[in-house]
Design an enzyme around this catalytic site. Structure first.
Site, mmCIF file in Angstrom:
data_model
loop_
_atom_site.group_PDB
_atom_site.id
_atom_site.type_symbol
_atom_site.label_atom_id
_atom_site.label_comp_id
_atom_site.label_asym_id
_atom_site.label_seq_id
_atom_site.Cartn_x
_atom_site.Cartn_y
_atom_site.Cartn_z
ATOM 1 N N PHE A 14 1.056 -1.313 -0.290
ATOM 2 C CA PHE A 14 -0.017 0.041 -0.231
ATOM 3 C C PHE A 14 1.520 1.084 -0.146
ATOM 4 C CE2 PHE A 14 -2.470 3.569 1.910
ATOM 5 C CZ PHE A 14 -3.528 3.470 0.967
ATOM 6 N N ASP A 42 9.048 3.032 1.769
ATOM 7 C CA ASP A 42 8.085 3.813 2.187
ATOM 8 C C ASP A 42 7.762 3.465 4.085
ATOM 9 O OD1 ASP A 42 5.196 4.521 2.936
ATOM 10 O OD2 ASP A 42 4.489 3.781 1.170
ATOM 11 N N LYS A 100 2.339 9.694 8.768
ATOM 12 C CA LYS A 100 1.557 9.489 10.445
ATOM 13 C C LYS A 100 2.211 10.142 11.082
ATOM 14 C CE LYS A 100 -0.585 5.526 7.965
ATOM 15 N NZ LYS A 100 -1.893 5.210 8.775
ATOM 16 N N THR A 109 2.314 24.781 -4.473
ATOM 17 C CA THR A 109 1.904 26.712 -3.175
ATOM 18 C C THR A 109 2.933 26.060 -2.241
ATOM 19 O OG1 THR A 109 0.240 26.062 -4.985
ATOM 20 C CG2 THR A 109 0.286 27.872 -2.699
#
Lengths: 475, 475
Positions: free
Chosen positions: A197, A303, A334, A359
């Protein structure tokens, strides 16, 4: 509800004002919550709602609902609360003048960084940078952190193919890029692993392979997936066949790297597949991946969105691998309460400005919070605490599993802090029942119960949790 | 520097403590800034750096650097500061107990929403919902707001093709989705417009067509683009040929909707193409798009990330269209200081939970801030102020353009609040020189000077700005 005879009675509580145990007053949801949920449903998605929460009444490891129920929380906002609800040190940071200014004067960091941005990074995000990765690109959530890392990988690979940073784009590249066509928008890919994931935006979702419900109806890039090892637990009892399984996956990975029609610029992998069911692999597998990525000149992205910031008993889970050659990029979010990717190689800075840009480019308010989190982790030695509590929790769960072998299968996460899981033949029922005994716990994959307590989880909390699970199993 | 003879001398200042004009002490960057930039460069991207800022010293419309320079800011963090730096009302909100809890107890809103989330939405984000769009899905930035809207569109279209919300996914869909292949990951698209900008993540970047530097080396979906009208300014003097140009673009759009090999589920369009050079179209064009999307049963997404929250003299720029039939989704970010998409049709809620989901699903801290921004906009009647100041500013720029026709070309944004731009044959030089006269102003597209002042920009600020531009032109 605690069992002082089992845990260390001398253990000092981190937060003396924390509740001493769960308080259950009503079923969940109780009447007040039910009314509030009906109200919320009119304006917001509630079908995935688990519990309506009063956070002002939540302290430390305990989460409070609207009906006076207080539960031990070992799910922690899908593994994203690091040092406890209403943490006093974080409250100080959140009410500081610097934080107030960061909230009301949000900068476009790429154009107008604030005067102390370097210092905020150096005393915070970069102080805990993984070994060898001294730079950071900040983001807002795990999904965009991963996508930004993918973009950096694609730019790096094309620059290499082009012959260096000073080789200009061709007119054909410029024209085709505007038309979403190759070579400007190249036919290249990110290799990810089955049941992994990595987020739910369009690029990250193309690398996510956890569940169909995450992917159905959403267009995806034709990017490759390799098998992630299906290991047998406990790992130490199946070392030989697990090694064979890992080699099979490495071979498959190499085959994709060398033959896939859309060549990978990078692979991305979780140290522990966290949404996909808490699937582990050994350091040998990850070292094998590093060797393959070196051999075939692609990048290795780790990750650490869910595994990072202490939960495995190391600050970063990939430290468990003792790898000489660090990954190229490590993504985080997280428990950091902010997001981004770390990198070391200066070639991962794009060759021109405005190529990696947006931005806000992160959020100084959240960077200040992460700094306070890091300080709190150090003050209370929470990585060490998580390693020790994890060992204790694992041992107690192992004993419980021996007593209830039908309930706890494939217990895993030994030596990985509190990042522990097991398979349950009646998982969803177990999760639901746990609430009636005062525990908020989550699942992952098809049938795993996943534990994601905060870093302030202590042995006394482990006792309360294990005792509650036993009651669930008995019921 | 103000010209009280021109602006309304009776104009009440919104913030009496705001500086009365720019203060220029050094060149920019000055010596202290130079040192700080060199420091930052070691750990963060600085090649796109415009100015290093001390936000604690910035008030109202004025931005302060590290060397004692204070500039009138008509760029406002790429159009994302709504009600002034260090706004006292926002400071109150930022230092409230609710905000502190939101910062340190960040929920996973889809699973564990806080007790007052419905109220925060209803008294904030939803209070300013565009007509007909009473629901919201919250996000973190414009890019992911757009991508979430795209996902909603794809799910809606596939559900329609499938025959309704109760028709289950086929095994083939489930299997192919996990493999990133059709039909589970369908060959469908989002239609966007040339020179449009919708973000820089993989899905949003596939709809962005602003500049090659945004897109080069990044894989993209094979999605279609239609021409956006190239209108002649001033619009009222070229009504007939502009109408023909808009019809040409509508015809092109219809052709793509009916023939493109990867059928669009939605079109996305900006009310004014903001990054792509401040390209305008008339209400007739947008009404034409609405008619086409109805005719061909695709959704219309209006990207108000840059135009929304008052800058055009309406709260939402698409209100200028006076359209009976609202767009299907409207996305927002920037001046909202949070992000998401509004929608009305309940069919845009996916048919099952966890299809539109992520860990945080927005940020209550930023939702609280948006609520305070909305209150401040109402308290000071800032949408009306922006409409009036915009008219005044446009008139003064029109006069300046008559005096310096070589400097101000294609002045545009009449009646669109302060959302004003013009083309400049020496744009980058003008932007740079403006700083020496105490004004921070940005560009868009290849040669536009774009004005993006805050909603607290008053006539006296317009005077200072116009006078400074005249000095730039004279230099």
């Amino acid at each position: 509800m605690a069992s002082p005879s089992v845990s260390d009675a001398a253990e000092q509580p981190f937060f003396p004002d924390e509740p001493t145990g769960p308080i259950m007053r009503t079923e969940i949801p109780g009447p007040i919550s039910k009314k509030a949920i009906a109200h919320l449903d009119k304006v917001f998605e509630t079908r995935s709602l688990n519990m309506m929460v009063n956070y002002q009444n939540s302290f430390g490891n305990y989460i409070a609902d609207l009906d006076g129920n207080v539960l031990l929380d070992v799910y922690a906002q899908i593994a994203s609360i690091p040092v406890g609800y209403s943490n006093p040190s974080l409250l100080l940071a959140a009410t500081s003048p610097d934080m107030a200014s960061a909230i009301i004067n949000r900068p476009a960091l790429g154009n107008f960084p604030q005067h102390d941005w370097a210092e905020i990074l150096e005393t915070g995000i970069l102080r805990v940078a993984p070994k060898g990765l001294g730079q950071v690109f900040t983001a807002q959530a795990g999904s965009d952190a991963n996508e930004l890392a993918y973009k950096a990988a694609f730019m790096w690979k094309r620059r290499q193919q082009r012959g260096g940073p000073d080789v200009e784009f061709t007119q054909e590249e410029i024209t085709s890029a505007m038309d979403n066509k190759s070579p400007g928008a190249p036919n290249m890919s990110i290799l990810s692993f089955k049941t992994g994931f990595h987020g739910r935006l369009f690029g990250s979702l193309s690398t996510t392979r956890s569940k169909p419900i995450h992917k159905l109806d959403i267009p995806a890039f034709d990017w490759p997936q390799a098998s992630f090892p299906h290991l047998k637990y406990p790992l130490e009892e199946h070392a030989e066949e697990n090694a064979r399984e890992e080699q099979r996956c490495l071979d498959e990975t190499e085959k994709i790297l060398t033959t896939f029609h859309s060549p990978p610029a990078a692979i991305i992998v979780e140290p522990i597949q966290s949404e996909g069911g808490d699937n582990h692999a050994t350091p040998a597998f990850f070292k094998g991946l590093r060797a393959l990525t070196r051999k075939h000149d692609v990048l290795m992205i780790v990750d650490e969105v869910q595994t990072g910031v202490g939960a495995t008993g190391k600050f970063w889970a990939h430290e468990h691998w003792n790898m000489e050659d660090p990954p190229d990029m490590v993504t985080f979010s997280k428990k950091a309460q902010t997001a981004g990717y770390y990198f070391g190689n200066p070639d991962l800075r794009p060759n021109k400005p405005y190529r990696q840009f947006n931005t806000w480019m992160g959020d100084p308010a959240r960077a200040l919070l992460f700094r306070a989190i890091i300080n709190e982790i150090e003050r209370l030695n929470l990585v060490q605490n998580t390693a020790e509590t994890g060992d204790y929790l694992y041992t107690r769960l192992q004993a419980l599993g021996e007593k209830y072998p039908g309930e706890i299968q494939n217990l895993r996460g030994k030596g990985q802090g509190t990042f522990i899981a097991w398979d349950s033949p009646r998982r969803d029922e177990v999760l639901k029942k746990a609430k009636t005994f005062g525990v908020n716990v989550g699942g992952s994959g098809e049938r795993a119960v996943r534990l994601r307590p905060m870093l302030i989880f202590q042995k006394k909390h482990a006792d309360i949790f294990v005792d509650a699970m036993e009651k669930v199993f008995q019921s």
